[in-house]
Scaffold this motif. Structure first.
Motif, PDB file in Angstrom:
ATOM      1  N   UNK A 248     -12.216  18.990   8.943  1.00 56.39           N
ATOM      2  CA  UNK A 248     -11.300  19.729   8.073  1.00 56.39           C
ATOM      3  C   UNK A 248     -11.195  21.195   8.491  1.00 56.39           C
ATOM      4  N   UNK A 249     -12.319  21.769   8.892  1.00 56.25           N
ATOM      5  CA  UNK A 249     -12.317  23.195   9.242  1.00 56.25           C
ATOM      6  C   UNK A 249     -11.369  23.476  10.396  1.00 56.25           C
ATOM      7  N   UNK A 250     -11.245  22.524  11.301  1.00 62.18           N
ATOM      8  CA  UNK A 250     -10.399  22.730  12.484  1.00 62.18           C
ATOM      9  C   UNK A 250      -8.943  22.353  12.234  1.00 62.18           C
ATOM     10  N   UNK A 251      -8.692  21.335  11.410  1.00 61.05           N
ATOM     11  CA  UNK A 251      -7.328  20.803  11.276  1.00 61.05           C
ATOM     12  C   UNK A 251      -6.591  21.267  10.026  1.00 61.05           C
ATOM     13  N   UNK A 252      -7.311  21.591   8.932  1.00 61.60           N
ATOM     14  CA  UNK A 252      -6.629  21.965   7.690  1.00 61.60           C
ATOM     15  C   UNK A 252      -5.897  23.308   7.786  1.00 61.60           C
ATOM     16  N   UNK A 253      -6.439  24.329   8.487  1.00 63.65           N
ATOM     17  CA  UNK A 253      -5.681  25.587   8.596  1.00 63.65           C
ATOM     18  C   UNK A 253      -4.305  25.422   9.232  1.00 63.65           C
ATOM     19  N   UNK A 254      -4.142  24.481  10.160  1.00 66.09           N
ATOM     20  CA  UNK A 254      -2.829  24.249  10.756  1.00 66.09           C
ATOM     21  C   UNK A 254      -1.852  23.725   9.712  1.00 66.09           C
ATOM     22  N   UNK A 255      -2.333  22.788   8.876  1.00 67.18           N
ATOM     23  CA  UNK A 255      -1.487  22.266   7.793  1.00 67.18           C
ATOM     24  C   UNK A 255      -1.082  23.402   6.870  1.00 67.18           C
ATOM     25  N   UNK A 256      -2.054  24.238   6.510  1.00 64.86           N
ATOM     26  CA  UNK A 256      -1.788  25.353   5.607  1.00 64.86           C
ATOM     27  C   UNK A 256      -0.755  26.315   6.205  1.00 64.86           C
ATOM     28  N   UNK A 257      -0.877  26.559   7.503  1.00 68.45           N
ATOM     29  CA  UNK A 257       0.047  27.477   8.171  1.00 68.45           C
ATOM     30  C   UNK A 257       1.468  26.936   8.150  1.00 68.45           C
ATOM     31  N   UNK A 258       1.654  25.645   8.405  1.00 70.80           N
ATOM     32  CA  UNK A 258       3.003  25.066   8.399  1.00 70.80           C
ATOM     33  C   UNK A 258       3.584  25.087   6.988  1.00 70.80           C
TER      34      UNK A 258
END
Length: 1305
Positions: free
Chosen positions: A962-972
């Motif tokens: 989650x630490x690596x992949x969730x920020x990308x979701x949040x950014x989009x």
């Protein structure tokens, strides 16, 4: 000369004096030397007349178009001033018509004959043409029939065009113009130069003739085996260092005889024997079993088969194992001899069979233990003849690049070498020698196995495994057996000194020779001196230390003879390291740290002759104060590299030449691979090896010298067991030094970096050279040789592949890369209009292309009534409600979900209803779709379109990272300004979980709606956009550099894209396609969600993540459903290539057959990975995959799809492009295998409705088809613009609404 890209234009090439030295056609050997001499002489005679006109001729002739002939080309106004001289030139000049590069849209691969050439002899008469005839009015046709008229010239040009592709002159292939690219370092004017006279070959003492020397080595074995049967021949030690077995001469003779008889008579039938005299066999024996090896070796000699000793393979991935397999294959070896214990220890398959080692031929293993051998009849005797030039054995040798070659030693050379060693070492019968070396090769074999039998010696063999546990064991054996001779390396001296305190009551007074076989190494002097000072009190005599120099090719090059007690020892040479780097001998007068102390390795071997030649270029004799390669002429040397005639001639048949290039005598010499010189008193000094030579900026450095420098810098605290590797890599046309060492497990990072810093300083001050990279790797991780050393070539390969995994590293390119590329010179004042006109005048077409015209859809296509994808889905739900559109598979290959036209329509209505009622969304709001690959994603997409919302597909976060992949979701979500998130219950809980709160602020998520349980409420009215230019969806993607980019896709673009793909791939309702790629952006999303609705075909959806648990899923699905067209990603193809590459037989057993596949398209936004696609095609051709099936797509962020391989187009084409031309923004096609070439593959065919032009991004003007530029695209399905929080109007206009500055239609 820049070559046009795909074109059928012709040009004529007039050869200039600069090209006269090279035959212009490299594809044929039919050009005789006489014609080349005539051509060179002719060019020299015409040099004066060509000087003024040469540049004009080349420029005008090369630029001629199809419509101009050789004669009409020269009638331009530019050449009026030189018409007279040009007429003379053309009257006496050979003209060759070259073909331009092949049309890359063609797929022929058959070779073509060379074009007709017109050769004018000096007499001026050609096939009946008189000297005064007009040259331009008469030309030869392809059949050599002279015809008249200008039309025939055009026909001739056309014939030559069809004959073969254009090839650059030979020198353009092999002469690298790196001077134009990088700064060339100028030689130091103050560098030392050799000043002595030319050396003369040095002869050793004559080889004495002893009356009782045998005519062959096998005869010596027969003699001692029958007359001195009980005398000890070889003693083997156990792991504790104690004698475990002694082989007598009688046992060696009888067991070798049994083995020879078995090999010739018991392995096959009488009519079809497995082995015949002259065949090669491999000897695979461990280093701790010299007895069985010696029996096998002499058994092969008696049977007249050729033994090839190799190391025991431990795993399929042994360092250098594949190259050993190449040697076995090139020697035609099908049989391997080994022991029963060794055979049981070889790696086995699950069936108990010996694994097929990588690169090895299939071998039959024969156990040579006595109980498996047949006793020979009394009347059977081996054929022992006088030694001749037939091969006796083959010794393998690893080159600097890692390739393995077999040095063939003849029977007479083997005998002569034994005689020379016997004389040089003064061996006498019954002496005991201790051998610490590898008995399968080099000095360990020559002294301990061969010369041993000739002189009836007793060898005590100390294996490497014993030396690791008891380093003093060889000293104890010398003491216990009163040995006269010991064969060691410097490492054995060092280990013995380290373990000396364990046992002090030893005596070495019996030793008359301590042969140090690596006496040529730079650290041998200090090892010998330290060992002597420590053991001189134990009886070791100073004159007993005898360094020697050996090589596989020249065998023993030189050896120091045992001295007279009390006589002064030979002097040492203290040489300047700076002088050595320039290849000259200078006594060191500077700082002692920059000096190299070298000890001699004795005199030339008896019966031999030695010379020193320059290591580069022709074998020119060196001067007396010059360093060069040692060459030896003797009967006792290697004969050839087995099966390598070309390399053999350059190594074993060297005729030295003097400074004028004239041969010095007729005696051939053998290159030893050793660098050195002959000093006073004819003493031989070795300063390095050719394999360890590092040439940096014109200066030579020895890898061993740099290793010695690293070891001298307090390496004990940091380096594990002194394991340091030094090699060079090529960067910017020069070698750069790389140092790799193993780090001790207990060494701290601070200590390691301090050591690394000191090593860099030491190498810089002592050798005056910079280190490109210094890396420390964990202990025991570097590839090893069989005896524990570092496998240099394999280590270099790991470094180049990036698989060394260092724990500490220092990169210092700034200290050693001084020849950086020159700044590019731009030609000012040439505008885009001038470039375009110049290209047209030169006969080059503008680099533009287009797909088929979309035209008008046929009347019977009902889709023409609907402009929007939502209207198409509604129409299909009414017209064909039960027609299946989507089918989703799981990892087991079973169907988990399907969607017909009506099911998709109804579920989309329910999702649209939820968005309006529960989400309170308005038309135009952005909605993020967060779903795993499947049909839910598709229904959510159409639900958004039904409600008027704009969908944004996003890859869901991974629960384990989650630490690596969730920020990308949040950014989009933030960038897209999403008003709502549609997802599943599982993902909704994940977004709000405690783990997610550690990565992002979960309280700031917009409204999250799960679509697992939808109410059965119909939508009041389906939204219809007022114009097709309205926004349909947003396509967001994160690049490899972490850049997030979103583009806007309109409804018109969506319809245009689906329509183009439908026409290109011939998609219709009865078709099935398989899709195995991620459906979140680009063409992958379009294929997964849009195309089936528009075209009506059925899409079988295979989530790529399912392949992690079942690699067979994609291929088995394609086979089971007999899919003709399938789409995948590079990651899927790579996964199948690596995971299933060695399981083709299992695929066949499962019944998987890919013969049904017509197109397998890789979806990507990058240059085609040619090696991967070729590997995939090659691996799976055995299960029916056509070599023509695999192709690629090409698109970008701005244009989702530009190229896509259709069903009816020609096969994708591959071309080779010159890298040097690319650096100058030019495109030049070259032949396969040309140096500095890059393999490129076509990215499918341009889609219908798409227009492409190659543009200079600076001038925005169109380019010719031989120029490199930016790809500009015009198509109905181009994105409308970037979607960003802060709109940049300039960037939008530059990317989406730009026009050509000149020539725009």
């Amino acid at each position: 000369m820049a070559l046009p890209m795909p074109t059928k234009r012709r040009s004529t090439f007039v050869q200039s004096p600069a090209d006269a030295c090279t035959p212009p056609d490299t594809s044929s050997a039919s050009e005789d030397e006489g014609s080349l001499r005539r051509q060179a002489a002719l060019s020299a005679a015409l040099h004066q007349s060509l000087q003024n006109a040469e540049s004009w001729i080349n420029r005008s002739v090369q630029g001629s178009s199809t419509s101009s002939s050789a004669s009409s080309t020269l009638s331009h106004g530019e050449g009026k001033g030189t018409s007279g001289s040009l007429a003379d030139v053309f009257a006496n000049t050979r003209i060759e018509s070259f073909s331009v590069p092949p049309d890359v849209t063609a797929t022929t691969s058959t070779p073509s004959p060379r074009p007709a050439a017109i050769d004018l002899p000096p007499s001026g008469i050609v096939k009946g043409m008189h000297k005064g005839s007009n040259r331009s009015s008469l030309m030869d046709t392809a059949d050599g029939v002279p015809v008249s008229s200008r039309v025939s010239t055009k026909i001739q040009q056309l014939l030559n065009t069809l004959k073969r592709p254009k090839r650059p002159p030979l020198k353009e292939f092999f002469v690298d113009d790196f001077e134009e690219i990088v700064e060339v370092p100028q030689p130091d004017p103050n560098q030392p130069k050799p000043e002595g006279r030319q050396m003369t070959p040095v002869k050793g003492e004559p080889l004495g003739v002893v009356c009782n020397w045998p005519p062959a080595l096998e005869a010596a074995l027969q003699r001692w085996g029958t007359t001195q049967a009980k005398c000890p021949c070889l003693t083997a030690l156990d792991v504790t260092g104690k004698p475990v077995y002694t082989l007598t001469y009688g046992k060696l003779w009888s067991r070798s005889l049994k083995l020879a008889y078995t090999l010739l008579n018991k392995l096959g039938t009488k009519n079809e024997p497995v082995l015949k005299p002259g065949d090669r066999v491999a000897l695979v024996y461990p280093n701790n079993d010299p007895v069985m090896f010696m029996v096998a070796f002499y058994g092969c000699l008696l049977a007249e088969v050729i033994p090839v000793p190799i190391e025991v393979p431990l795993t399929r991935k042994d360092a250098g194992g594949q190259q050993i397999g190449f040697l076995l294959g090139s020697c035609g070896i099908a049989l391997a001899l080994t022991t029963e214990v060794c055979l049981k220890g070889l790696p086995k398959t699950q069936n108990g069979e010996i694994v097929q080692f990588k690169g090895w031929p299939r071998l039959k293993w024969v156990v040579t233990d006595s109980k498996y051998l047949s006793k020979s009849p009394k009347d059977w005797q081996p054929n022992i003849s006088a030694a001749g030039t037939e091969p006796a054995y083959i010794e393998y040798k690893t080159s600097k690049e890692g390739s393995v070659m077999g040095v063939t030693v003849s029977r007479v050379a083997m005998l002569a070498h034994c005689q020379a060693l016997s004389q040089a070492c003064n061996y006498s019968e019954g002496e005991t020698i201790v051998n610490v070396l590898d008995f399968k090769k080099d000095a360990g074999l020559w002294h301990g196995i061969l010369t041993n039998v000739m002189n009836k010696l007793h060898t005590i063999s100390v294996p490497y495994s014993v030396m690791k546990t008891c380093p003093l064991s060889w000293v104890q054996r010398v003491h216990a057996h009163k040995a006269k001779v010991a064969l060691v390396k410097c490492r054995d001296l060092h280990w013995a000194m380290m373990a000396h305190r364990d046992q002090r009551d030893v005596s070495l007074s019996s030793l008359r020779m301590l042969i140090v076989t690596d006496g040529a190494n730079p650290w041998s002097v200090s090892s010998c001196d330290a060992f002597l000072s420590l053991f001189q009190g134990h009886g070791l005599k100073p004159e007993a230390i005898c360094p020697c120099a050996t090589s596989p090719e020249a065998m023993t090059v030189a050896i120091r003879r045992p001295g007279v007690p009390g006589a002064p020892l030979p002097g040492r040479a203290i040489l300047s390291m700076n002088g050595l780097s320039f290849g000259v001998i200078r006594v060191n007068t500077e700082d002692k740290n920059s000096a190299l102390t070298v000890q001699d390795v004795g005199h030339v071997m008896p019966g031999g002759m030695m010379c020193i030649v320059k290591p580069d270029g022709p074998p020119q004799l060196c001067k007396t104060d010059e360093i060069g390669e040692i060459c030896v002429s003797s009967r006792a040397g290697g004969m050839m590299y087995y099966g390598l005639a070309g390399v053999t001639k350059n190594t074993f048949e060297v005729i030295p030449v003097n400074s004028s290039g004239s041969p010095v005598g007729e005696v051939p010499f053998v290159r030893s691979g050793l660098l050195g010189f002959v000093g006073p008193g004819s003493l031989v000094f070795v300063v390095g090896k050719m394999d360890g030579l590092l040439t940096v900026s014109g200066r030579r450095h020895n890898a061993d010298d740099i290793v010695a420098t690293g070891l001298a810098v307090e390496s004990i605290k940091t380096v594990y067991r002194g394991r340091i590797a030094v090699f060079s890599v090529s960067v910017f046309y020069d070698e750069r030094i790389v140092v790799v060492a193993e780090q001790r497990p207990d060494a701290s990072e601070e200590d390691s970096f301090q050591w690394m810093s000191r090593v860099l300083q030491a190498i810089d001050s002592i050798h005056q050279v910079g280190v490109y990279c210094l890396a420390l790797v964990p202990a025991n991780t570097l590839p090893k040789t069989p005896l524990g050393g570092i496998h240099i070539s394999q280590t270099k390969q790991h470094f180049l592949e990036g698989s060394l995994h260092p724990c500490n590293i220092l990169m210092c390119p700034h200290t050693c890369v001084t020849n950086l590329p020159k700044p590019r010179q731009k030609q000012p004042g040439v505008g885009p209009a001038s470039v375009m006109v110049g290209n047209l005048v030169a006969g080059k077409r503008i680099a533009q292309a287009s797909g088929r015209d979309l035209g008008q859809i046929e009347d019977n296509d009902l889709v023409k009534k609907h402009q929007f994808l939502t209207e198409v889905l509604q129409w299909r739900a009414q017209a064909t409600p039960d027609h299946p559109l989507f089918l989703l598979l799981n990892a087991k290959g079973t169907t988990v979900c399907t969607a017909t036209c009506l099911q998709l329509h109804k579920k989309a209505e329910r999702i649209a209803s939820v968005l309006c009622d529960k989400g309170h969304l308005n038309a135009g709001d952005n909605v993020v779709l967060l779903y795993p690959p499947g049909i839910e994603l598709i229904t959510a997409f159409y639900g958004c379109l039904y409600s008027g919302c704009v969908p944004v597909t996003v890859r869901p976060p991974h629960a384990q990272s989650l630490v690596a992949t969730l920020p990308t979701v949040r950014m989009i979500v933030e960038v897209s300004k999403a008003a709502c998130i549609l997802t599943t219950q599982t993902l909704m809980r994940l977004l709000k979980s405690r783990e997610a709160a550690g990565a992002v602020d979960v309280k700031t998520w917009p409204t999250i709606i799960d679509t697992d349980d939808l109410p059965r409420k119909r939508l009041a009215q389906i939204y219809k956009p007022p114009t097709p230019e309205m926004l349909a969806y947003l396509d967001f993607s994160v690049s490899t550099t972490g850049m997030l980019t979103g583009v806007k896709m309109s409804h018109a673009a969506v319809s245009g894209l689906c329509r183009a793909i439908k026409l290109q791939c011939e998609l219709y309702s009865s078709r099935q396609i398989a899709i195995c790629l991620d459906p979140y952006c680009g063409l992958g999303f379009v294929l997964w969600c849009l195309c089936s609705v528009y075209s009506g075909h059925q899409s079988i959806l295979i989530p790529p993540m399912e392949l992690e648990s079942n690699l067979f899923l994609w291929l088995s699905t394609v086979s089971q459903y007999k899919i003709r067209d399938t789409f995948c990603s590079y990651s899927v193809m790579e996964l199948c290539t690596k995971g299933l590459g060695n399981q083709v037989e299992m695929l066949k057993a499962r019944g998987i057959n890919l013969s049904c596949v017509r197109t397998c398209v890789v979806v990507a936004e990058e240059r085609p990975r040619v090696s991967l696609t070729h590997s995939f095609s090659k691996l799976f051709k055995d299960i029916g995959l056509s070599s023509r099936a695999v192709s690629t797509t090409f698109g970008s962020r701005v244009n989702v799809a530009i190229c896509l391989q259709g069903t009816s187009g020609p096969d994708p084409t591959t071309v080779y492009v010159d890298l040097k031309s690319l650096r100058h923004d030019r495109v030049r096609l070259v032949e396969r295998g040309a140096p500095q070439s890059l393999l490129l593959s076509e990215s499918g065919k341009i889609l219908p409705g798409v227009k492409v032009v190659i543009v200079n991004p600076e001038t925005k003007g169109p380019l010719g088809d031989s120029h490199l530029g930016e790809i500009w695209v015009n198509s109905p399905h181009t994105a409308s613009g970037y979607y960003t929080i802060y709109d940049n109007e300039t960037l939008q206009a530059d990317h989406f609404n730009t026009r050509l500055s000149f020539g725009d239609a």
